[in-house]
Design an enzyme around this catalytic site. Structure first.
Site, PDB file in Angstrom:
ATOM      1  N   HIS A 272      17.570 -14.408  35.353  1.00  0.00           N
ATOM      2  CA  HIS A 272      16.286 -14.018  36.295  1.00  0.00           C
ATOM      3  C   HIS A 272      16.770 -13.847  37.388  1.00  0.00           C
ATOM      4  O   HIS A 272      16.640 -12.957  38.481  1.00  0.00           O
ATOM      5  CB  HIS A 272      15.121 -14.895  36.182  1.00  0.00           C
ATOM      6  CG  HIS A 272      14.579 -14.792  34.590  1.00  0.00           C
ATOM      7  ND1 HIS A 272      14.289 -15.917  34.051  1.00  0.00           N
ATOM      8  CD2 HIS A 272      13.944 -13.901  33.720  1.00  0.00           C
ATOM      9  CE1 HIS A 272      13.777 -15.683  32.850  1.00  0.00           C
ATOM     10  NE2 HIS A 272      13.570 -14.305  32.550  1.00  0.00           N
TER      11      HIS A 272
ATOM     12  N   LYS B 284       4.363 -16.539  23.154  1.00  0.00           N
ATOM     13  CA  LYS B 284       4.849 -18.008  23.098  1.00  0.00           C
ATOM     14  C   LYS B 284       4.243 -18.949  23.843  1.00  0.00           C
ATOM     15  O   LYS B 284       3.240 -18.718  24.813  1.00  0.00           O
ATOM     16  CB  LYS B 284       6.120 -17.965  23.950  1.00  0.00           C
ATOM     17  CG  LYS B 284       7.419 -16.845  23.652  1.00  0.00           C
ATOM     18  CD  LYS B 284       8.493 -16.873  24.293  1.00  0.00           C
ATOM     19  CE  LYS B 284       9.013 -15.441  24.590  1.00  0.00           C
ATOM     20  NZ  LYS B 284       9.755 -15.181  25.648  1.00  0.00           N
TER      21      LYS B 284
ATOM     22  N   ARG C 299      19.232  -6.912  28.308  1.00  0.00           N
ATOM     23  CA  ARG C 299      20.462  -7.708  27.711  1.00  0.00           C
ATOM     24  C   ARG C 299      21.268  -6.974  26.759  1.00  0.00           C
ATOM     25  O   ARG C 299      22.331  -7.299  26.741  1.00  0.00           O
ATOM     26  CB  ARG C 299      19.975  -9.297  27.566  1.00  0.00           C
ATOM     27  CG  ARG C 299      19.655  -9.947  28.776  1.00  0.00           C
ATOM     28  CD  ARG C 299      18.857 -11.088  28.417  1.00  0.00           C
ATOM     29  NE  ARG C 299      17.738 -10.612  27.581  1.00  0.00           N
ATOM     30  CZ  ARG C 299      16.455 -11.592  27.465  1.00  0.00           C
ATOM     31  NH1 ARG C 299      16.676 -12.759  27.507  1.00  0.00           N
ATOM     32  NH2 ARG C 299      15.469 -11.045  26.992  1.00  0.00           N
TER      33      ARG C 299
HETATM   34  P1  ADP Z   1       8.827 -11.575  29.053  1.00  0.00           P
HETATM   35  O1  ADP Z   1       8.104 -12.482  28.164  1.00  0.00           O
HETATM   36  O2  ADP Z   1       8.159 -10.678  29.918  1.00  0.00           O
HETATM   37  O3  ADP Z   1       9.917 -10.877  28.417  1.00  0.00           O
HETATM   38  P2  ADP Z   1      11.228 -13.152  30.305  1.00  0.00           P
HETATM   39  O4  ADP Z   1      11.016 -14.205  31.728  1.00  0.00           O
HETATM   40  O5  ADP Z   1      11.579 -13.658  29.250  1.00  0.00           O
HETATM   41  O6  ADP Z   1       9.629 -12.696  30.257  1.00  0.00           O
HETATM   42  O7  ADP Z   1      11.687 -11.715  30.969  1.00  0.00           O
HETATM   43  C1  ADP Z   1      11.422 -11.319  31.961  1.00  0.00           C
HETATM   44  C2  ADP Z   1      12.472 -10.134  32.177  1.00  0.00           C
HETATM   45  O8  ADP Z   1      13.888 -10.895  32.686  1.00  0.00           O
HETATM   46  C3  ADP Z   1      12.791  -9.435  31.342  1.00  0.00           C
HETATM   47  O9  ADP Z   1      12.920  -7.763  31.496  1.00  0.00           O
HETATM   48  C4  ADP Z   1      14.052  -9.782  30.413  1.00  0.00           C
HETATM   49  O10 ADP Z   1      14.721  -8.715  29.895  1.00  0.00           O
HETATM   50  C5  ADP Z   1      14.743 -10.329  31.757  1.00  0.00           C
HETATM   51  N1  ADP Z   1      15.699 -11.302  31.494  1.00  0.00           N
HETATM   52  C6  ADP Z   1      15.637 -12.329  30.802  1.00  0.00           C
HETATM   53  N2  ADP Z   1      16.585 -13.086  30.570  1.00  0.00           N
HETATM   54  C7  ADP Z   1      17.682 -12.500  31.675  1.00  0.00           C
HETATM   55  C8  ADP Z   1      19.051 -12.878  31.692  1.00  0.00           C
HETATM   56  N3  ADP Z   1      19.661 -13.595  31.148  1.00  0.00           N
HETATM   57  N4  ADP Z   1      19.733 -11.775  32.307  1.00  0.00           N
HETATM   58  C9  ADP Z   1      19.214 -10.825  32.826  1.00  0.00           C
HETATM   59  N5  ADP Z   1      17.669 -10.336  32.717  1.00  0.00           N
HETATM   60  C10 ADP Z   1      16.736 -11.155  32.043  1.00  0.00           C
END
Ligand code: ADP
Length: 165
Positions: free
Chosen positions: A17, A41, A90
Site C-alpha cells: 500500500h 471482512k 496485483r
Molecule cells: P479493499 O478492501 O478496498 O480492496 P485493500 O486495503 O485490500 O482494500 O486494498 C486497497 C488497494 O490497495 C486495492 O486497490 C488493492 O489492490 C491495493 N493493494 C493491496 N495490496 C497491495 C500490494 N501488496 N501492492 C500494491 N497494491 C496493493
C-alpha cells in the site's frame, strides 16, 4: 490540479500500500488516502487506528492526506473535488474485482476516472489478509509491513489474548 483519492481497508497498511501511495503522490498534486470499512471482512484495527497508522507512515509526503470514509468513495471524491480514484492491480484476480468497482464508481459519478497502478513485483503477493494470517501464526512479517505496524500488530495480539484470558 490533479487531486486523487486512494480508497482501501488498509487493515493493516502494508509496504505494498505504501509503495502505491508514494508513487501516486509523485504523479498527483494531492492524494487523499481514504480509510474504508470492509463489509465482507471482519476488521482487526478500528477505522481511527488505521487512519492514525496511515498518517504516521505518510507524514513525509507533503501532498498526502488521510481521511476516514463515511458513505461512498465516489461521493467523497466528488464532494472533495477529486476526479481520479487510484487503485492497484496485483494479479489477474484483482482485475475482475477492480473493473467491477470502477464500473460502480462511474455509475455514481460519471466524471470520475479510476487509474490503476500496477503493484511492484516484490509486493505483488502481499495483502493485508496474508499479514494477518502470518502474525497469527508467528511467522516473520518484516518484509511485509513497516516496523511501526509490526509493533501495533503485536500490541493488538497481546490485547486480544489478555481480553480472552
Ligand atoms: P479493499 O478492501 O478496498 O480492496 P485493500 O486495503 O485490500 O482494500 O486494498 C486497497 C488497494 O490497495 C486495492 O486497490 C488493492 O489492490 C491495493 N493493494 C493491496 N495490496 C497491495 C500490494 N501488496 N501492492 C500494491 N497494491 C496493493
Amino acid at each position: 490540479m490533479i487531486k486523487a483519492v486512494f480508497p482501501g481497508s488498509f487493515d493493516p497498511v502494508t509496504l505494498g500500500h505504501l509503495d502505491i501511495i508514494e508513487r501516486a503522490a509523485k504523479i498527483t498534486d494531492m492524494i487523499i488516502v481514504l480509510v474504508c470499512e470492509n463489509s465482507v471482512k471482519q476488521s482487526l484495527f478500528t477505522l481511527g487506528e488505521r487512519a492514525e497508522h496511515l498518517r504516521y507512515l505518510t507524514n513525509h509526503l507533503p501532498n498526502a492526506n488521510v481521511d476516514i470514509l463515511d458513505g461512498l468513495a465516489a461521493e467523497y471524491a466528488r464532494n472533495h473535488g477529486a476526479r481520479m480514484i487510484i487503485r492497484s492491480l496485483r494479479c489477474g484476480g484483482d482485475f475482475d474485482y477492480e473493473t467491477q468497482v470502477a464500473g460502480a464508481y462511474k455509475k455514481l459519478s460519471p466524471e470520475l476516472e479510476t487509474v490503476y497502478l500496477s503493484a511492484s513485483p516484490e509486493y505483488s503477493y502481499l495483502s493485508s489478509t496474508v499479514v494477518r494470517e502470518f502474525i497469527k501464526h508467528g511467522a516473520n512479517i518484516d518484509e511485509m509491513v513497516h516496523n511501526y505496524i509490526k509493533i501495533k500488530l503485536i500490541e493488538k495480539q497481546r490485547g486480544s489474548v489478555d481480553h480472552g484470558s
